[in-house]
Design a protein around this motif. Structure first.
Motif, PDB file in Angstrom:
ATOM      1  N   PHE A 160       0.911  -1.038  -0.107  1.00  0.00           N
ATOM      2  CA  PHE A 160      -0.011  -0.065  -0.272  1.00  0.00           C
ATOM      3  C   PHE A 160       0.628   1.490  -0.048  1.00  0.00           C
ATOM      4  O   PHE A 160       2.147   1.131  -0.099  1.00  0.00           O
ATOM      5  CB  PHE A 160      -1.080  -0.109   0.892  1.00  0.00           C
ATOM      6  CG  PHE A 160      -2.184   0.923   1.169  1.00  0.00           C
ATOM      7  CD1 PHE A 160      -2.980   0.331   0.017  1.00  0.00           C
ATOM      8  CD2 PHE A 160      -2.394   1.803   1.546  1.00  0.00           C
ATOM      9  CE1 PHE A 160      -4.251   2.093   0.156  1.00  0.00           C
ATOM     10  CE2 PHE A 160      -3.008   3.105   1.349  1.00  0.00           C
ATOM     11  CZ  PHE A 160      -4.155   2.564   0.988  1.00  0.00           C
ATOM     12  N   ASP A 206       9.974   8.299  -7.180  1.00  0.00           N
ATOM     13  CA  ASP A 206      11.087   7.323  -7.506  1.00  0.00           C
ATOM     14  C   ASP A 206      11.964   7.013  -8.398  1.00  0.00           C
ATOM     15  O   ASP A 206      12.599   6.741  -8.207  1.00  0.00           O
ATOM     16  CB  ASP A 206      10.143   6.101  -7.347  1.00  0.00           C
ATOM     17  CG  ASP A 206       9.017   5.846  -5.935  1.00  0.00           C
ATOM     18  OD1 ASP A 206       9.566   6.872  -5.224  1.00  0.00           O
ATOM     19  OD2 ASP A 206       8.108   5.191  -5.322  1.00  0.00           O
ATOM     20  N   THR A 265       9.755   1.290  -2.804  1.00  0.00           N
ATOM     21  CA  THR A 265      10.767   1.327  -3.406  1.00  0.00           C
ATOM     22  C   THR A 265      12.400   1.357  -2.630  1.00  0.00           C
ATOM     23  O   THR A 265      13.050   1.015  -2.737  1.00  0.00           O
ATOM     24  CB  THR A 265      10.314   3.465  -3.267  1.00  0.00           C
ATOM     25  OG1 THR A 265       9.722   3.351  -4.532  1.00  0.00           O
ATOM     26  CG2 THR A 265      11.837   3.673  -4.193  1.00  0.00           C
ATOM     27  N   SER A 307       8.912  12.445   7.471  1.00  0.00           N
ATOM     28  CA  SER A 307      10.517  12.382   7.982  1.00  0.00           C
ATOM     29  C   SER A 307      11.009  13.280   7.212  1.00  0.00           C
ATOM     30  O   SER A 307      10.628  13.080   5.959  1.00  0.00           O
ATOM     31  CB  SER A 307      10.956  10.851   7.960  1.00  0.00           C
ATOM     32  OG  SER A 307      10.584  10.449   6.558  1.00  0.00           O
TER      33      SER A 307
HETATM   34  N1  LIG Z   1      11.796   2.932  10.061  1.00  0.00           N
HETATM   35  C1  LIG Z   1      11.314   2.441   9.019  1.00  0.00           C
HETATM   36  N2  LIG Z   1      11.044   3.490   7.894  1.00  0.00           N
HETATM   37  C2  LIG Z   1      10.543   2.084   6.910  1.00  0.00           C
HETATM   38  C3  LIG Z   1      11.084   1.519   6.877  1.00  0.00           C
HETATM   39  N3  LIG Z   1      10.785   0.928   5.771  1.00  0.00           N
HETATM   40  C4  LIG Z   1      10.405   1.971   4.586  1.00  0.00           C
HETATM   41  N4  LIG Z   1      10.649   3.078   5.234  1.00  0.00           N
HETATM   42  C5  LIG Z   1      10.332   4.563   5.730  1.00  0.00           C
HETATM   43  O1  LIG Z   1       8.980   4.551   4.726  1.00  0.00           O
HETATM   44  C6  LIG Z   1       8.660   6.024   4.474  1.00  0.00           C
HETATM   45  C7  LIG Z   1       8.400   5.460   2.440  1.00  0.00           C
HETATM   46  O2  LIG Z   1       9.488   4.752   1.789  1.00  0.00           O
HETATM   47  P1  LIG Z   1       8.867   4.525   0.269  1.00  0.00           P
HETATM   48  O3  LIG Z   1      10.230   3.112   0.215  1.00  0.00           O
HETATM   49  O4  LIG Z   1       8.597   4.857  -0.241  1.00  0.00           O
HETATM   50  O5  LIG Z   1       7.476   3.487   0.546  1.00  0.00           O
HETATM   51  P2  LIG Z   1       6.360   2.778  -1.621  1.00  0.00           P
HETATM   52  O6  LIG Z   1       5.966   1.985  -0.805  1.00  0.00           O
HETATM   53  O7  LIG Z   1       7.786   2.883  -2.303  1.00  0.00           O
HETATM   54  O8  LIG Z   1       5.628   4.655  -1.371  1.00  0.00           O
HETATM   55  P3  LIG Z   1       4.979   4.737  -2.365  1.00  0.00           P
HETATM   56  O9  LIG Z   1       4.996   3.893  -3.681  1.00  0.00           O
HETATM   57  O10 LIG Z   1       5.390   6.577  -2.945  1.00  0.00           O
HETATM   58  O11 LIG Z   1       3.519   4.614  -2.004  1.00  0.00           O
HETATM   59  C8  LIG Z   1       9.877   6.414   3.821  1.00  0.00           C
HETATM   60  O12 LIG Z   1      10.625   7.280   4.810  1.00  0.00           O
HETATM   61  C9  LIG Z   1      10.891   5.386   4.431  1.00  0.00           C
HETATM   62  O13 LIG Z   1      12.330   5.551   4.722  1.00  0.00           O
HETATM   63  C10 LIG Z   1      11.323   0.437   7.569  1.00  0.00           C
HETATM   64  O14 LIG Z   1      11.595  -1.074   7.595  1.00  0.00           O
HETATM   65  N5  LIG Z   1      11.793   1.219   8.847  1.00  0.00           N
END
Ligand SMILES: Nc1nc2c(ncn2[C@@H]2O[C@H](COP(=O)(O)OP(=O)(O)OP(=O)(O)O)[C@@H](O)[C@H]2O)c(=O)[nH]1
Length: 297
Positions: free
Chosen positions: A10, A45, A16, A268
């Motif tokens: 989600f 991304d 990413t 963050s």
């Molecule tokens: N603390 C922590 N932060 C995480 C972890 N995985 C992801 N994040 C944080 O969550 C946020 C979103 O991470 P992304 O990898 O961009 O998420 P995504 O699923 O690709 O997001 P969308 O494609 O935009 O929906 C970022 O600030 C990451 O650093 C984790 O395992 N631990």
């Protein structure tokens, strides 16, 4: 045959972040191409991953499971006309797997490529909210995964992780589940993920979910200090820009660039040392797009 690996999850779950880990863990002899699908108008991304030296194809402003299905098929055929070994696909957070299986029925595609793995990232911190509010999208992503990777596990205690694993297991009886802190994921863990068996994903029943989310995105040269960015994200948290589910971007403060991430009321900000572009993307419900545009442009 070209391997096609899907990393779903989600909005803001950590797709990413995991894709970057996968790219760095795979055999460097393999020719790997990434397809990034972003529901928003601009693709943040792509900027983040391309800088690390990987080839990225971008499909933005919609979801490949509906609005961009045709573009997705064309991109896939284009890629399959080249000498590649693996395609890693990061769909938008509101992607429905069953809706793209038609693409794999195309003879040109199916003779050259197969779905090798479906990894779904499960956001431990927001699991309850996501399963309650966006059950259709989220459950289908969990149900059809060959591997489930829990992100942000450090925010839960051992008992909560155990209960989460149990709940995931009731939704998906066979997936390989990983719940360790991502800092401790080894190359072997990652290889095991994408070597999962994806058979279940190929028999997914068709269903349709309405993608009625708002999005806005833009490229900007506006200088914003860290304090100004924090104020904007604080306003976001209070609902001042509508119901923002996901926000992300990179902004120039003058002295340095900052990357920000906003996921369901938590944000963050970190310094961006590699990517130097001004770009933002927001997804949610009843977004106040003009107000957001004025804040960033
Ligand atoms: N603390 C922590 N932060 C995480 C972890 N995985 C992801 N994040 C944080 O969550 C946020 C979103 O991470 P992304 O990898 O961009 O998420 P995504 O699923 O690709 O997001 P969308 O494609 O935009 O929906 C970022 O600030 C990451 O650093 C984790 O395992 N631990």
């Amino acid at each position: 045959m070209v391997k096609f690996d899907i990393v779903s999850g989600f909005l803001g779950a950590g797709k990413t972040t995991l894709v970057k880990k996968i790219l760095h863990s795979l055999d460097t002899c393999e020719k790997i191409v990434l397809i990034e699908n972003d529901f928003g108008e601009v693709n943040v991304d792509r900027e983040i991953i391309e800088i690390e030296g990987f080839e990225v194809y971008e499909l933005s402003n919609g979801c490949v499971c509906c609005k961009l299905k045709g573009d997705f098929l064309l991109t896939l055929k284009h890629l399959l006309s080249q000498e590649i070994d693996r395609i890693i696909f990061e769909p938008s957070g509101i992607f429905i797997l069953s809706e793209i299986l038609d693409v794999f029925k195309d003879i040109e595609v199916s003779s050259k490529c197969f779905i090798n793995s479906v990894t779904t990232v499960v956001d431990a911190q927001n699991f309850t909210k996501h399963i309650q509010s966006y059950s259709g999208f989220f459950k289908s992503q969990i149900l059809h995964a060959s591997s489930l990777v829990i992100s942000k596990a450090q925010f839960l205690n051992d008992k909560e992780i155990y209960l989460l694993e149990h709940e995931l297991r009731t939704l998906n009886e066979t997936a390989h589940i990983i719940s360790k802190n991502w800092a401790e994921l080894s190359n072997q863990d990652i290889k095991d993920l994408i070597n999962g068996n994806s058979n279940s994903s190929l028999n997914v029943p068709k269903h349709f979910l309405n993608h009625n989310f708002d999005s806005m995105g833009l490229k900007t040269s506006r200088l914003l200090s860290l304090e100004q960015l924090e104020n904007i994200l604080g306003t976001c948290k209070k609902g001042g820009f509508g119901d923002v589910i996901r926000g992300k971007g990179i902004l120039n403060s003058g002295a340095k660039y900052f990357e920000f991430n906003y996921v369901d009321g938590q944000y963050s900000i970190m310094e961006s040392t590699d990517v130097e572009v001004g770009i933002i993307s927001f997804i949610g419900n009843n977004l106040q797009k003009e107000k957001l545009t004025a804040a960033f442009r």
